[in-house]
Design an enzyme around this catalytic site. Structure first.
Site, PDB file in Angstrom:
ATOM      1  N   ASP A   1      -2.720  -3.972  -6.436  1.00 63.32           N
ATOM      2  CA  ASP A   1      -1.904  -2.752  -6.494  1.00 63.32           C
ATOM      3  C   ASP A   1      -1.647  -2.214  -5.085  1.00 63.32           C
ATOM      4  O   ASP A   1      -0.925  -1.230  -4.912  1.00 63.32           O
ATOM      5  CB  ASP A   1      -2.514  -1.693  -7.418  1.00 63.32           C
ATOM      6  N   SER A   2      -2.199  -2.898  -4.066  1.00 56.91           N
ATOM      7  CA  SER A   2      -1.826  -2.589  -2.681  1.00 56.91           C
ATOM      8  C   SER A   2      -0.322  -2.786  -2.482  1.00 56.91           C
ATOM      9  O   SER A   2       0.240  -2.320  -1.493  1.00 56.91           O
ATOM     10  CB  SER A   2      -2.611  -3.468  -1.696  1.00 56.91           C
TER      11      SER A   2
ATOM     12  N   ASP B   1      -3.896  -7.034 -10.861  1.00 54.64           N
ATOM     13  CA  ASP B   1      -4.645  -5.781 -10.706  1.00 54.64           C
ATOM     14  C   ASP B   1      -4.187  -4.758 -11.754  1.00 54.64           C
ATOM     15  O   ASP B   1      -2.981  -4.529 -11.897  1.00 54.64           O
ATOM     16  CB  ASP B   1      -4.320  -5.215  -9.313  1.00 54.64           C
TER      17      ASP B   1
ATOM     18  N   LYS C   1      -8.142  -7.617 -12.550  1.00 61.15           N
ATOM     19  CA  LYS C   1      -9.146  -6.905 -11.754  1.00 61.15           C
ATOM     20  C   LYS C   1      -9.061  -5.424 -12.094  1.00 61.15           C
ATOM     21  O   LYS C   1      -7.956  -4.903 -12.315  1.00 61.15           O
ATOM     22  CB  LYS C   1      -8.895  -7.117 -10.257  1.00 61.15           C
TER      23      LYS C   1
ATOM     24  N   GLU D   1     -11.043  -1.440 -11.069  1.00 60.61           N
ATOM     25  CA  GLU D   1     -11.952  -0.735 -10.168  1.00 60.61           C
ATOM     26  C   GLU D   1     -12.937   0.110 -10.965  1.00 60.61           C
ATOM     27  O   GLU D   1     -12.579   0.688 -11.992  1.00 60.61           O
ATOM     28  CB  GLU D   1     -11.159   0.193  -9.242  1.00 60.61           C
TER      29      GLU D   1
ATOM     30  N   GLU E   1     -15.607  -3.817  -1.577  1.00 59.12           N
ATOM     31  CA  GLU E   1     -14.768  -3.408  -0.436  1.00 59.12           C
ATOM     32  C   GLU E   1     -15.497  -2.386   0.423  1.00 59.12           C
ATOM     33  O   GLU E   1     -16.054  -1.401  -0.114  1.00 59.12           O
ATOM     34  CB  GLU E   1     -13.458  -2.806  -0.980  1.00 59.12           C
TER      35      GLU E   1
HETATM   36  O1  KIV Z   1      -4.968  -4.146  -4.243  1.00 59.52           O
HETATM   37  C1  KIV Z   1      -5.504  -4.899  -3.428  1.00 59.52           C
HETATM   38  O2  KIV Z   1      -4.851  -5.582  -2.638  1.00 59.52           O
HETATM   39  C2  KIV Z   1      -6.958  -4.960  -3.405  1.00 59.52           C
HETATM   40  C3  KIV Z   1      -7.577  -5.634  -2.224  1.00 59.52           C
HETATM   41  C4  KIV Z   1      -7.643  -4.696  -1.088  1.00 59.52           C
HETATM   42  C5  KIV Z   1      -8.881  -6.182  -2.564  1.00 59.52           C
HETATM   43  O3  KIV Z   1      -7.597  -4.454  -4.265  1.00 59.52           O
END
Ligand code: KIV
Length: 287
Positions: A50-51, A89, A119, A121, A188
């Site tokens: 989600d970056s 994500d 993924k 969090e 992280e």
């Molecule tokens: O969203 C993302 O790119 C991440 C990485 C920083 C691990 O969660």
């Protein structure tokens, strides 16, 4: 450089890498082209993170990213991956409210987006979600330490697990998430030696970012690694190229050529024999 093994990376292979002590390589990618480049380079896992909210969509953080945006980008990136294992994500508020929401969102990333795994969090508060998604047949990577979706609660983008209580909580959370079925834990921004302890205590692979070398694998953001995004560069990033500067240079050369009438040249156009063209133009002029 030898061509990467084209055999698709599987979950047992990811687990076996930990057992063999072979580092796993993960990088983010957000569309067909970036994923194709990552896949061709032989990385093991591609994270559609989600970056993308920051490096692709220009948001200030990952918080505004929507489920539809994640599905759209995951689908494009998955098309570029032949070998790499694709992790999608889950964006903020697509899984926090209930396990049911979490399964539905994870299902979209797999079914519509083509991801191999998801993924999310969070620590112990996410155990029902991890159990439910895993029970639905979708592999889960857990993300601990600095969790950008809830960075405000953590006091900003800062190192986590610096005191005994914080470090103990991360260790306990990692073990609980493994127990709940997570196939890997991403950590992280934690001190190097805490990451080493996590790696030794976990049976599943520990992927680090800003967590030092004592992890089972590493992940970096595509745009950071290649120097394509310079609004903010965390200390833990190693920049392997300056493609942003190279792109600006190339685009400026293009602009100069257009303004100086040096582009396009004859080799970039479609010219047909002169007599044929004369006749054609005469016909048009007579109309
Ligand atoms: O969203 C993302 O790119 C991440 C990485 C920083 C691990 O969660």
């Amino acid at each position: 450089m030898s061509a990467p093994d084209p055999t698709p990376v599987t979950l047992p292979e990811i687990q076996a890498s930990k057992e063999r002590g072979e580092p796993l390589v993960m990088v983010t990618a957000y569309d067909y082209t970036t994923a194709l480049l990552a896949d061709r380079s032989g990385v093991d896992l591609v994270l559609v993170g989600d970056s993308l909210g920051m490096v692709v969509l220009g948001y200030e953080s990952t918080v505004p990213v929507t489920m539809d945006e994640m599905v759209h980008h995951t689908r494009a990136a998955a098309r570029g991956c032949r070998r790499a294992f694709v992790v999608g994500d889950l964006p903020f508020m697509s899984y926090q409210v209930s396990a049911e929401d979490a399964v539905r969102s994870a299902g979209r990333l797999v079914k519509e987006g083509g991801a191999d795994a998801i993924k999310l969090e969070g620590g112990r508060e996410m155990l029902p979600q991890v159990r439910a998604i895993t029970a639905a047949g979708i592999p889960v990577m857990a993300h601990l330490g600095l969790t950008p979706q809830t960075a405000t609660r953590l006091g900003g983008y800062r190192v986590q697990g610096r005191d005994a209580a914080g470090a103990r909580r991360i260790l306990e959370d990692a073990l609980l998430l493994e127990e709940a079925g997570a196939f890997a834990v991403l950590v992280e921004c934690v001190p190097d030696r805490l990451a080493g302890l996590l790696r030794r205590r976990l049976r599943v692979p520990l992927i680090g970012i800003g967590a030092g070398p004592d992890c089972d694998g590493q992940v970096l953001v595509f745009h950071d690694l290649l120097g394509l995004y310079d609004r903010f560069t965390p200390r833990f990033v190693k920049r392997y190229a300056d493609l942003g500067a190279a792109a600006v240079q190339a685009l400026s050369a293009y602009a100069d050529d257009v303004r100086g009438r040096r582009f396009p040249g004859p080799e970039h156009g479609f010219t047909i024999p002169e007599a044929e063209m004369d006749a054609l133009l005469r016909t048009l002029e007579d109309e």
